[in-house]
Design an enzyme around this catalytic site. Structure first.
Site, PDB file in Angstrom:
ATOM      1  N   ASP A 198      31.476   7.823  48.369  1.00 38.53           N
ATOM      2  CA  ASP A 198      31.347   7.229  49.669  1.00 38.53           C
ATOM      3  C   ASP A 198      31.963   5.650  49.497  1.00 38.53           C
ATOM      4  OD1 ASP A 198      30.272   9.802  50.212  1.00 38.53           O
ATOM      5  OD2 ASP A 198      28.075   9.004  49.891  1.00 38.53           O
TER       6      ASP A 198
HETATM    7  N1  URA Z   1      26.883  11.875  45.965  1.00 42.70           N
HETATM    8  C1  URA Z   1      26.719  11.136  47.271  1.00 42.70           C
HETATM    9  O1  URA Z   1      25.871  11.128  47.860  1.00 42.70           O
HETATM   10  N2  URA Z   1      27.843  10.135  47.317  1.00 42.70           N
HETATM   11  C2  URA Z   1      28.738   9.925  46.628  1.00 42.70           C
HETATM   12  O2  URA Z   1      29.491   8.932  46.739  1.00 42.70           O
HETATM   13  C3  URA Z   1      28.789  10.831  45.397  1.00 42.70           C
HETATM   14  C4  URA Z   1      27.963  11.637  45.144  1.00 42.70           C
END
Ligand code: URA
Length: 229
Positions: A103
């Site tokens: 993310d």
């Molecule tokens: N899980 C998440 O919630 N976000 C990420 O960036 C990676 C794994």
């Protein structure tokens, strides 16, 4: 392989641009300037330099980036710059793709490659590649939450429970979570499903690769996968 073709394969531009680099005397092979663009070279482990910068010929490029917050894992980012903007143009020209996604606000280990086979193996849910995350959580962790994460939690859009390989409280607010799946926002959603909330998320490991302490946020390095990957 001609020197022009080699440069092109390594992301130095179009055939014409690579030819021009050679003709203008900006390319050295084995310490010598080469100005004949059609010079035949053996690419394997070839060391060359362009504009004084050293390069090693690589059939495929495997890169580890310490992703900072505020970057998107997309070729066409919407709100933040792409992680690709943190790499030199030669690597961007090679068409590197991110091996899975983090993310925008997640930090840490991100692999990128132009090796389609590696990408497939590392992103296939069947291959069970372990990813280790460090999540800072809002509420103190409880044994019940840790147990539930490993027993399996059901996420909103998916009736199949998702299971953590391990869930360890490093301290009251720091969760080490190891997952083999890679669903959208998986860590945040799993933690929310057990009644807590991720406030910061960092990936420390993916398969055989661990993020070196010396690799600062925004920095990258080449990595070499073992043949088992
Ligand atoms: N899980 C998440 O919630 N976000 C990420 O960036 C990676 C794994």
């Amino acid at each position: 392989m001609t020197l022009t073709k080699l440069l092109q394969s390594q992301g130095f531009g179009t055939r014409r641009e690579c030819r021009e680099l050679v003709l203008s005397g900006r390319v050295m092979v084995a310490g010598e300037v080469v100005t004949d663009a059609e010079t035949e070279v053996a690419p394997e482990a070839l060391k060359f330099s362009v504009n004084g910068q050293d390069w090693l010929y690589r059939v495929n490029a495997y890169v580890m980036l310490n992703k900072p917050a505020g970057y998107e894992c997309s070729q066409k980012p919407k709100h933040y710059p792409s992680v690709l903007s943190l790499l030199p143009v030669q690597l961007r020209n090679r068409g590197l793709q991110t091996v899975g996604r983090l993310d925008e606000d997640t930090t840490g280990l991100l692999l990128l490659t132009d090796d389609g086979q590696f990408l497939h193996v590392y992103t296939s849910p069947k291959k069970n590649i372990a990813k280790v995350y460090r999540a800072t959580v809002k509420h103190p962790l409880t044994d019940a939450q840790l147990t539930a994460l490993c027993a399996g939690v059901v996420l909103h859009d998916d009736p199949e429970p998702v299971i953590a390989q391990s869930a360890i409280a490093r301290d009251a607010h720091t969760l080490e979570l190891t997952l083999t799946g890679g669903k959208y926002h998986q860590v945040k959603r799993m933690v929310a499903a057990v009644g807590n909330r991720v406030e910061a998320l960092h990936r420390e490991r993916m398969g055989e690769f661990g993020l070196p302490a010396a690799l600062a946020p925004g920095e990258w390095c080449y990595v070499e996968p073992t043949s088992a990957s």
